[in-house]
Design a protein around this motif. Structure first.
Motif, PDB file in Angstrom:
ATOM      1  N   VAL A 257       0.719  -1.029  -0.039  1.00 25.32           N
ATOM      2  CA  VAL A 257       0.051   0.071  -0.040  1.00 25.32           C
ATOM      3  C   VAL A 257       0.904   1.320   0.218  1.00 25.32           C
ATOM      4  O   VAL A 257       0.688   2.204  -0.770  1.00 25.32           O
ATOM      5  CB  VAL A 257      -0.893  -0.099   1.076  1.00 25.32           C
ATOM      6  N   LEU A 258       2.096   1.259   0.895  1.00 25.10           N
ATOM      7  CA  LEU A 258       2.872   2.355   0.907  1.00 25.10           C
ATOM      8  C   LEU A 258       3.356   2.784  -0.403  1.00 25.10           C
ATOM      9  O   LEU A 258       3.549   3.701  -0.726  1.00 25.10           O
ATOM     10  CB  LEU A 258       3.995   2.235   2.051  1.00 25.10           C
ATOM     11  N   LEU A 259       3.774   1.376  -1.173  1.00 21.80           N
ATOM     12  CA  LEU A 259       4.615   1.856  -2.521  1.00 21.80           C
ATOM     13  C   LEU A 259       3.567   2.190  -3.410  1.00 21.80           C
ATOM     14  O   LEU A 259       3.892   3.049  -4.366  1.00 21.80           O
ATOM     15  CB  LEU A 259       5.153   0.545  -2.714  1.00 21.80           C
ATOM     16  N   ALA A 260       2.317   1.666  -3.218  1.00 22.71           N
ATOM     17  CA  ALA A 260       1.243   2.137  -4.266  1.00 22.71           C
ATOM     18  C   ALA A 260       0.973   3.383  -4.158  1.00 22.71           C
ATOM     19  O   ALA A 260       0.475   4.253  -5.403  1.00 22.71           O
ATOM     20  CB  ALA A 260       0.025   1.209  -4.213  1.00 22.71           C
ATOM     21  N   LEU A 261       1.085   3.870  -2.867  1.00 24.70           N
ATOM     22  CA  LEU A 261       0.706   5.379  -2.761  1.00 24.70           C
ATOM     23  C   LEU A 261       1.960   6.247  -2.920  1.00 24.70           C
ATOM     24  O   LEU A 261       1.842   7.613  -2.572  1.00 24.70           O
ATOM     25  CB  LEU A 261       0.084   5.441  -1.358  1.00 24.70           C
ATOM     26  N   HIS A 262       3.146   5.607  -3.121  1.00 16.40           N
ATOM     27  CA  HIS A 262       4.269   6.580  -3.429  1.00 16.40           C
ATOM     28  C   HIS A 262       4.777   7.122  -2.215  1.00 16.40           C
ATOM     29  O   HIS A 262       5.209   8.352  -2.262  1.00 16.40           O
ATOM     30  CB  HIS A 262       3.980   7.594  -4.704  1.00 16.40           C
ATOM     31  N   LEU A 263       4.373   6.697  -0.901  1.00 15.09           N
ATOM     32  CA  LEU A 263       4.656   7.265   0.213  1.00 15.09           C
ATOM     33  C   LEU A 263       6.083   6.864   0.874  1.00 15.09           C
ATOM     34  O   LEU A 263       6.756   7.442   1.513  1.00 15.09           O
ATOM     35  CB  LEU A 263       3.909   7.029   1.551  1.00 15.09           C
ATOM     36  N   VAL A 264       6.548   5.634   0.145  1.00 11.57           N
ATOM     37  CA  VAL A 264       8.073   5.018   0.188  1.00 11.57           C
ATOM     38  C   VAL A 264       8.724   4.916  -1.123  1.00 11.57           C
ATOM     39  O   VAL A 264       7.792   4.620  -1.999  1.00 11.57           O
ATOM     40  CB  VAL A 264       7.882   3.813   1.287  1.00 11.57           C
ATOM     41  N   SER A 265       9.940   4.787  -1.264  1.00  9.55           N
ATOM     42  CA  SER A 265      10.473   4.391  -2.362  1.00  9.55           C
ATOM     43  C   SER A 265      10.795   2.818  -2.411  1.00  9.55           C
ATOM     44  O   SER A 265      11.063   2.354  -3.405  1.00  9.55           O
ATOM     45  CB  SER A 265      11.719   5.102  -2.734  1.00  9.55           C
ATOM     46  N   ARG A 266      11.002   2.328  -1.292  1.00 12.67           N
ATOM     47  CA  ARG A 266      11.354   0.924  -1.274  1.00 12.67           C
ATOM     48  C   ARG A 266      10.641   0.290   0.060  1.00 12.67           C
ATOM     49  O   ARG A 266      10.206   1.206   0.993  1.00 12.67           O
ATOM     50  CB  ARG A 266      12.765   0.671  -1.100  1.00 12.67           C
ATOM     51  N   PRO A 267      10.405  -0.920   0.161  1.00 13.90           N
ATOM     52  CA  PRO A 267       9.892  -1.726   1.287  1.00 13.90           C
ATOM     53  C   PRO A 267      10.487  -1.313   2.796  1.00 13.90           C
ATOM     54  O   PRO A 267      11.936  -1.305   2.675  1.00 13.90           O
ATOM     55  CB  PRO A 267      10.156  -3.142   0.999  1.00 13.90           C
ATOM     56  N   VAL A 268       9.663  -1.249   3.471  1.00 11.32           N
ATOM     57  CA  VAL A 268      10.168  -0.655   5.026  1.00 11.32           C
ATOM     58  C   VAL A 268      10.233  -1.879   5.817  1.00 11.32           C
ATOM     59  O   VAL A 268       9.480  -2.907   5.791  1.00 11.32           O
ATOM     60  CB  VAL A 268       9.243   0.488   5.450  1.00 11.32           C
ATOM     61  N   ALA A 269      11.282  -2.025   6.758  1.00 10.41           N
ATOM     62  CA  ALA A 269      11.555  -3.119   7.609  1.00 10.41           C
ATOM     63  C   ALA A 269      10.643  -2.961   8.771  1.00 10.41           C
ATOM     64  O   ALA A 269      10.976  -2.179   9.744  1.00 10.41           O
ATOM     65  CB  ALA A 269      12.979  -3.342   7.926  1.00 10.41           C
ATOM     66  N   TRP A 270       9.648  -3.630   8.693  1.00 10.14           N
ATOM     67  CA  TRP A 270       8.588  -3.495   9.737  1.00 10.14           C
ATOM     68  C   TRP A 270       8.842  -4.539  10.970  1.00 10.14           C
ATOM     69  O   TRP A 270       8.767  -4.201  12.321  1.00 10.14           O
ATOM     70  CB  TRP A 270       7.163  -3.370   9.407  1.00 10.14           C
ATOM     71  N   LEU A 271       9.020  -5.785  10.435  1.00  7.32           N
ATOM     72  CA  LEU A 271       8.849  -6.742  11.457  1.00  7.32           C
ATOM     73  C   LEU A 271      10.310  -6.586  12.350  1.00  7.32           C
ATOM     74  O   LEU A 271      11.311  -6.110  11.943  1.00  7.32           O
ATOM     75  CB  LEU A 271       9.030  -8.288  10.763  1.00  7.32           C
ATOM     76  N   SER A 272      10.295  -7.253  13.543  1.00  6.44           N
ATOM     77  CA  SER A 272      11.079  -7.369  14.578  1.00  6.44           C
ATOM     78  C   SER A 272      11.666  -5.771  14.935  1.00  6.44           C
ATOM     79  O   SER A 272      12.906  -5.459  15.041  1.00  6.44           O
ATOM     80  CB  SER A 272      12.286  -7.835  14.172  1.00  6.44           C
ATOM     81  N   THR A 273      10.524  -4.889  15.110  1.00  8.72           N
ATOM     82  CA  THR A 273      10.930  -3.565  15.268  1.00  8.72           C
ATOM     83  C   THR A 273       9.876  -3.143  16.478  1.00  8.72           C
ATOM     84  O   THR A 273       9.013  -4.005  16.751  1.00  8.72           O
ATOM     85  CB  THR A 273      10.853  -2.578  14.400  1.00  8.72           C
TER      86      THR A 273
END
Length: 220
Positions: free
Chosen positions: A70-86
């Motif tokens: 979703v974030l990539l589709a909305l162009h909110l981020v340029s590459r996948p964000v590391a969410w897990l283990s955070t």
């Protein structure tokens, strides 16, 4: 671990209050015919196993999961964000899992507030913001207290969410107890840790019990 646990519990409870209060307020202001539907939407997640819901969040938060898509589709981020283990993943899981426990007592209190009190404040010249802070919010404090304690107490002992969603740097008391009991087999240390945790929770448990008694007496 104690300071880390209290930090996570306090911050999570604050986020739950900030998110849950507007939702509960909106539900209480809905027409009567829509309140039941709104209540059902809040309760529906309880119909699914807690573990299944947490594992669903693992799929959502993984590198190629729904959230990154979703974030990539909305162009909110340029590459996948590391969410897990955070810590972010842990807070997301906690807020999602405990939000109904915050909304329900708040809604039960807000829906009982007489609209005539707010109308009287408005007629006397109070702005909508003043009406909220001087009338609505003070009258909703029993629900705020109940919701805060109902979330804070179990979050302090939470094990599953930090273990599955957070990293090794987010060790909380529940995980420490598990490690001492089942990995290290150090039962005296685990027992002492559990007793300290119980002592820390006695005060909020007593406060919660007192608030519940007051609500019951007020209902009579």
């Amino acid at each position: 671990s104690y300071l880390r646990t209290l930090e996570v519990a306090v911050f999570s409870t604050m986020m739950l209050l900030l998110i849950g209060y507007p939702i509960a307020y909106g539900m209480a202001r809905l027409p009567s015919r829509w309140r039941g539907i709104a209540m059902m939407l809040v309760i529906v997640p309880f119909w699914t196993s807690f573990l299944i819901r947490i594992y669903a969040w693992i799929n959502i938060l993984q590198h190629d999961g729904l959230l990154n898509a979703v974030l990539l589709a909305l162009h909110l981020v340029s590459r996948p964000v590391a969410w897990l283990s955070t810590d972010s993943a842990m807070y997301i899981g906690i807020v999602y899992s405990y939000l109904p426990f915050m909304i329900l007592p708040l809604y039960a209190t807000l829906v009982k507030i007489e609209s005539s009190l707010e109308e009287a404040a408005s007629d006397l010249g109070a702005s909508p913001l003043q009406v909220f802070w001087l009338v609505t919010f003070p009258l909703s404090l029993p629900g705020v207290g109940a919701g805060v304690l109902l979330c804070f107490i179990p979050i302090v002992g939470e094990f599953v969410i930090p273990d599955l969603l957070a990293g090794s740097n987010s060790l909380m008391i529940g995980q420490t107890l598990w490690m001492e009991f089942f990995n290290n087999r150090d039962w005296p240390v685990a027992s002492a840790t559990a007793i300290v945790l119980l002592v820390l929770l006695i005060a909020p448990i007593l406060i919660f019990d007192r608030l519940q008694r007051r609500q019951i007496e007020a209902a009579r």
